[in-house]
Scaffold this motif. Sequence first.
Motif, PDB file in Angstrom:
ATOM      1  N   ALA A   1      51.802  -1.039   5.051  1.00  0.00           N
ATOM      2  CA  ALA A   1      52.105   0.005   4.066  1.00  0.00           C
ATOM      3  C   ALA A   1      51.283  -0.152   2.792  1.00  0.00           C
ATOM      4  O   ALA A   1      51.474   0.604   1.837  1.00  0.00           O
ATOM      5  CB  ALA A   1      53.603  -0.024   3.724  1.00  0.00           C
ATOM      6  N   ASP A   2      50.390  -1.127   2.773  1.00  0.00           N
ATOM      7  CA  ASP A   2      49.571  -1.385   1.593  1.00  0.00           C
ATOM      8  C   ASP A   2      48.275  -0.586   1.693  1.00  0.00           C
ATOM      9  O   ASP A   2      47.619  -0.587   2.740  1.00  0.00           O
ATOM     10  CB  ASP A   2      49.258  -2.886   1.496  1.00  0.00           C
ATOM     11  CG  ASP A   2      48.710  -3.283   0.134  1.00  0.00           C
ATOM     12  OD1 ASP A   2      48.241  -2.400  -0.606  1.00  0.00           O
ATOM     13  OD2 ASP A   2      48.745  -4.485  -0.182  1.00  0.00           O
ATOM     14  N   VAL A   3      47.889   0.066   0.610  1.00  0.00           N
ATOM     15  CA  VAL A   3      46.684   0.895   0.635  1.00  0.00           C
ATOM     16  C   VAL A   3      45.431   0.061   0.897  1.00  0.00           C
ATOM     17  O   VAL A   3      44.419   0.585   1.367  1.00  0.00           O
ATOM     18  CB  VAL A   3      46.514   1.660  -0.700  1.00  0.00           C
ATOM     19  CG1 VAL A   3      47.616   2.690  -0.850  1.00  0.00           C
ATOM     20  CG2 VAL A   3      46.501   0.707  -1.890  1.00  0.00           C
ATOM     21  N   GLN A   4      45.465  -1.234   0.621  1.00  0.00           N
ATOM     22  CA  GLN A   4      44.313  -2.079   0.901  1.00  0.00           C
ATOM     23  C   GLN A   4      44.085  -2.264   2.392  1.00  0.00           C
ATOM     24  O   GLN A   4      42.969  -2.581   2.816  1.00  0.00           O
ATOM     25  CB  GLN A   4      44.475  -3.443   0.228  1.00  0.00           C
ATOM     26  CG  GLN A   4      44.378  -3.396  -1.284  1.00  0.00           C
ATOM     27  CD  GLN A   4      44.378  -4.775  -1.906  1.00  0.00           C
ATOM     28  OE1 GLN A   4      44.736  -5.759  -1.262  1.00  0.00           O
ATOM     29  NE2 GLN A   4      43.978  -4.852  -3.159  1.00  0.00           N
ATOM     30  N   GLY A   5      45.136  -2.089   3.185  1.00  0.00           N
ATOM     31  CA  GLY A   5      44.997  -2.148   4.635  1.00  0.00           C
ATOM     32  C   GLY A   5      44.623  -3.511   5.180  1.00  0.00           C
ATOM     33  O   GLY A   5      43.973  -3.606   6.236  1.00  0.00           O
TER      34      GLY A   5
ATOM     35  N   GLU B   1      56.042   6.029   3.259  1.00  0.00           N
ATOM     36  CA  GLU B   1      57.451   6.260   2.938  1.00  0.00           C
ATOM     37  C   GLU B   1      58.181   6.964   4.077  1.00  0.00           C
ATOM     38  O   GLU B   1      59.275   6.560   4.486  1.00  0.00           O
ATOM     39  CB  GLU B   1      57.573   7.112   1.681  1.00  0.00           C
ATOM     40  CG  GLU B   1      57.287   6.403   0.384  1.00  0.00           C
ATOM     41  CD  GLU B   1      57.502   7.349  -0.776  1.00  0.00           C
ATOM     42  OE1 GLU B   1      58.668   7.530  -1.165  1.00  0.00           O
ATOM     43  OE2 GLU B   1      56.511   7.913  -1.266  1.00  0.00           O
ATOM     44  N   THR B   2      57.575   8.010   4.599  1.00  0.00           N
ATOM     45  CA  THR B   2      58.225   8.810   5.633  1.00  0.00           C
ATOM     46  C   THR B   2      58.471   8.006   6.897  1.00  0.00           C
ATOM     47  O   THR B   2      59.571   8.024   7.472  1.00  0.00           O
ATOM     48  CB  THR B   2      57.377  10.049   5.956  1.00  0.00           C
ATOM     49  OG1 THR B   2      57.226  10.839   4.773  1.00  0.00           O
ATOM     50  CG2 THR B   2      58.023  10.887   7.051  1.00  0.00           C
ATOM     51  N   SER B   3      57.451   7.260   7.346  1.00  0.00           N
ATOM     52  CA  SER B   3      57.608   6.510   8.589  1.00  0.00           C
ATOM     53  C   SER B   3      58.595   5.356   8.428  1.00  0.00           C
ATOM     54  O   SER B   3      59.338   5.030   9.363  1.00  0.00           O
ATOM     55  CB  SER B   3      56.255   5.989   9.072  1.00  0.00           C
ATOM     56  OG  SER B   3      55.684   5.086   8.150  1.00  0.00           O
ATOM     57  N   LEU B   4      58.660   4.768   7.249  1.00  0.00           N
ATOM     58  CA  LEU B   4      59.619   3.689   7.023  1.00  0.00           C
ATOM     59  C   LEU B   4      61.049   4.218   7.029  1.00  0.00           C
ATOM     60  O   LEU B   4      61.953   3.599   7.617  1.00  0.00           O
ATOM     61  CB  LEU B   4      59.320   2.994   5.694  1.00  0.00           C
ATOM     62  CG  LEU B   4      58.026   2.175   5.631  1.00  0.00           C
ATOM     63  CD1 LEU B   4      57.777   1.695   4.209  1.00  0.00           C
ATOM     64  CD2 LEU B   4      58.069   1.003   6.592  1.00  0.00           C
ATOM     65  N   LYS B   5      61.281   5.346   6.396  1.00  0.00           N
ATOM     66  CA  LYS B   5      62.620   5.937   6.402  1.00  0.00           C
ATOM     67  C   LYS B   5      63.023   6.358   7.814  1.00  0.00           C
ATOM     68  O   LYS B   5      64.176   6.187   8.232  1.00  0.00           O
ATOM     69  CB  LYS B   5      62.669   7.139   5.457  1.00  0.00           C
ATOM     70  CG  LYS B   5      62.545   6.768   3.983  1.00  0.00           C
ATOM     71  CD  LYS B   5      62.481   8.016   3.111  1.00  0.00           C
ATOM     72  CE  LYS B   5      62.333   7.654   1.647  1.00  0.00           C
ATOM     73  NZ  LYS B   5      62.205   8.858   0.783  1.00  0.00           N
TER      74      LYS B   5
END
Length: 209
Positions: A38-42, A67-71
Amino acid sequence: MIITLANAKGGSGKTTSAAYLAAAWARRYERETVVLDADVQGSASLWADLAERAGEDLGFRVEPANETSLKRLRRRLDASLDLSGGLWVVDAPPQGATLRTAVAVADFVVVPMMCSPIDLQQAWATVADMPQGKPAAVLAVRCEKHTTVYSAVLAALDEAGTPRFEAEHMVAKRQEIVNAMGHAVGRLHEYAGVLDEIVQVMGVGSCAM
């Protein structure tokens, strides 16, 4: 179960800790194990790409997350017994709404921190932002365990009443761990004990086997 690796400071050992905990779970329980990047640095995604190019099997999947996939995952886990026994490890960003969501959906939050007084301040700030009652603990990494700095960090955590992992499970500084990026995890070192503590707190060992 969802474990989130969270720290508002970059370079705190989140990705490495996520990979090692995922490897520990996959070896022990042989159930579904996923690192959610989920980190933009990947960094977790890069780790998986490099391992694939080298022909090395990590033993777990790495997938992008937001956010969506985590929820959505949290709702699925809450609604379906079919997913019991799996582990999703979230490598969270250092700030923003996605970090807050990654913490909110977690069953347990690990706050990794480099073993120094400066990093301790940021770890405290991260713990202070946790929702009340959220199971969480600080994990010091890259520790030199026979130094006064290490002893001082543990003493400060205890004096403040900050939840932490046992001293024997704080992760010692090792070149093998520092250079693990892009490779399948070898020895688990202290991370096996870190997983033991989480399993004991959450009471998930019996349902995961």
